[in-house]
Design a protein around this motif. Structure first.
Motif, mmCIF file in Angstrom:
data_model
loop_
_atom_site.group_PDB
_atom_site.id
_atom_site.type_symbol
_atom_site.label_atom_id
_atom_site.label_comp_id
_atom_site.label_asym_id
_atom_site.label_seq_id
_atom_site.Cartn_x
_atom_site.Cartn_y
_atom_site.Cartn_z
ATOM 1 N N UNK B 114 0.843 -1.189 0.000
ATOM 2 C CA UNK B 114 0.000 0.000 0.000
ATOM 3 C C UNK B 114 0.887 1.251 0.000
ATOM 4 N N UNK B 115 1.922 1.208 0.839
ATOM 5 C CA UNK B 115 2.838 2.351 0.910
ATOM 6 C C UNK B 115 3.538 2.602 -0.413
ATOM 7 N N UNK B 116 3.827 1.534 -1.142
ATOM 8 C CA UNK B 116 4.537 1.683 -2.422
ATOM 9 C C UNK B 116 3.570 2.034 -3.546
ATOM 10 N N UNK B 117 2.286 2.112 -3.216
ATOM 11 C CA UNK B 117 1.322 2.601 -4.200
ATOM 12 C C UNK B 117 0.990 1.651 -5.333
ATOM 13 N N UNK B 118 0.872 0.353 -5.055
ATOM 14 C CA UNK B 118 0.480 -0.557 -6.134
ATOM 15 C C UNK B 118 -0.948 -0.257 -6.590
#
Lengths: 336, 336
Positions: B114-118
């Motif tokens: 989620x943090x890496x924005x998938x």
């Protein structure tokens, strides 16, 4: 002490949950002012969201990228899984990227990993010497290479099994079991480890006064080709004295075994066979397969320790670490 | 037309290369003003850095996360690799996360992704029904489940092999080859697919008027336990009429085969054996292993198409897609 949720932090900072999440993950758009405000609230409340707060403080993402050519390969998946386990215990997430031995893919994944802000990179195997294209990126990401010659050794740490030793000992095992004309079976992918294994094979022949001849000692195979079986049979027909095969890996060895089983060149009676990797399948085959076992636990541990050290001390590069291998002897190399 | 490098873009925008990279990847800190300036330069110069420019325009990261329990498992690595291939052709990077069937790890990787924005997520297998903890995140990431029952079916798409059909047909194959008392060999991990396979086995017995009895038809094994062999021998001693084994997967079947080979309960003469997954190792064993083949190409293609559709049309959820399986018959189920 009250346990604060991300919603509390958002409320206290006067921003949305999404913004708090972006600040925590250092990902996306927000002003420096917002960042400071959210961080102040996080500090005041003692809010902890996994290691993200730590991550912020230390300006690290606590994620590591792995480039691997083929996760369906037993050796690779075994090493990658062990690396992931050790990294997770140390508080790092592992991002696994499957490059399918494709240069374009490798480049795309390198960019992706850089964009996602990984702290370090582990590059496993591959045909060409590895190098970062630093013209495209500013921040140098620490990286280490497993089984893959780096182009600039001074920038990295190189970790590898002792492929030379494994091949040398496997070949001597064939000779000591009575083989007079050992063959090496190779595929056409040229990797660092392939070259080392070929050298080990040749030197074992030399030490035992057996001349190496490209035509009679080197068997090129492609197990995915429809001609695999015909090529193998034709090679053995041209080289009737061939009595031992050192196969570059167990996948090739097991396919060779299937063909030999059908064609009445009984293993180990007429031809002895030894592979590389110690795949589980070698325990089920008939005869069971002798092989060279790589110490994947040691490789994984060394890789993680080297990379984390490099992240802390970026100039501590230029080392090569070679991990010993061992023989696993089963039925396919038994003497007569 | 001049070909611009990222350095040119940085110079023309009056910012560092790192800042351009952050803007392009929408990752890290920069002001809205900087973002606009860099984007304007990128547009004016026609600069293309892979699909990153496209990514910016469309506010997408063009990366997909996969949660997989165990990449050293043949079925999982095969599906993951095929998914990666299809996604890459469509311009997406795949981030593979190995959860090792560990709930804590799964949660950590979900946060990381989620943090890496998938843009989307593929969840493969697992013991518990899958659910997102939406209390921690604001943006709902589209996700699909393979072989893993989602807790909220209305939020996702569920894709699975027809495990029931596979188990039913495998069991009937044993019965048609002459087995009067078929056994199902299971491990103690309770997954969606395990339950379906058990149901298929039971229903095949029922259809053929064979009563199912927990003590004599259900064999619980743990191939990693040192007691595996003793447990199996003891079960067979207590159930001397057992004459066929449907094994939950090929890994278990091949270990059973090794024990039977040592203990003179010849396969297929006295006991017939069939597995699930069509692992390559089943081709090398002696006797070769009959098995149920999952259509991993179809599963991968369906997964990618479903997820990309969901990313474009987030409300198109609530579907279950079941993929047929087929039997691969080899020596281990041959009739007498």
């Amino acid at each position: 002490m009250k346990k604060y949720s991300i919603k509390d932090i958002a409320e206290l900072s006067g921003v949305s949950v999404a913004t708090v999440s972006r600040v925590i993950n250092d990902n996306g758009r927000f002003s420096e002012e917002t960042r400071k405000r959210v961080l102040r609230v996080i500090e005041e409340t003692g809010y902890k969201m996994n290691y993200s707060a730590k991550s912020l403080r230390m300006n690290k993402s606590f994620s590591i990228g792995i480039l691997v050519p083929d996760i369906s390969n037993y050796f690779f998946s075994d090493v990658v899984q062990k690396i992931e386990e050790i990294l997770f215990d140390k508080g790092y997430s592992t991002i696994i990227c499957n490059t399918a031995r494709n240069q374009e893919k490798e480049t795309a994944y390198l960019h992706m990993l850089e964009g996602k802000g990984v702290d370090g990179l582990i590059v496993i195997s591959g045909a060409e010497a590895f190098e970062f294209d630093y013209s495209q990126i500013e921040k140098q990401i620490p990286y280490i290479c497993i089984d893959r010659e780096p182009k600039e050794k001074s920038r990295t740490i190189f970790i590898s099994s002792n492929h030379y030793q494994g091949a040398f000992e496997a070949t001597e095992q064939l000779i000591h079991s009575g083989c007079k004309q050992p063959i090496i079976a190779v595929h056409n992918r040229k990797s660092t480890s392939t070259k080392e294994r070929l050298n080990g094979f040749k030197d074992a022949l030399k030490k035992n006064n057996i001349a190496f001849n490209e035509n009679s000692n080197l068997l090129n195979v492609d197990i995915r080709s429809s001609l695999f079986e015909a090529d193998l049979i034709s090679f053995l027909a041209r080289n009737p004295a061939a009595d031992g095969i050192f196969s570059l890996n167990d996948s090739i060895a097991l396919e060779i075994l299937l063909v030999l089983r059908k064609n009445i060149r009984s293993v180990p009676k007429y031809i002895k066979l030894i592979g590389f990797d110690d795949m589980p399948a070698g325990r089920y085959s008939s005869p069971t397969l002798s092989t060279v076992k790589q110490d994947t636990s040691k490789i994984a541990l060394t890789a993680v320790e080297s990379l984390l050290n490099l992240i802390s001390f970026p100039s501590d590069t230029g080392k090569s670490i070679i991990i010993p291998v061992s023989l696993t002897l089963r039925e396919s190399t038994q003497g007569n």
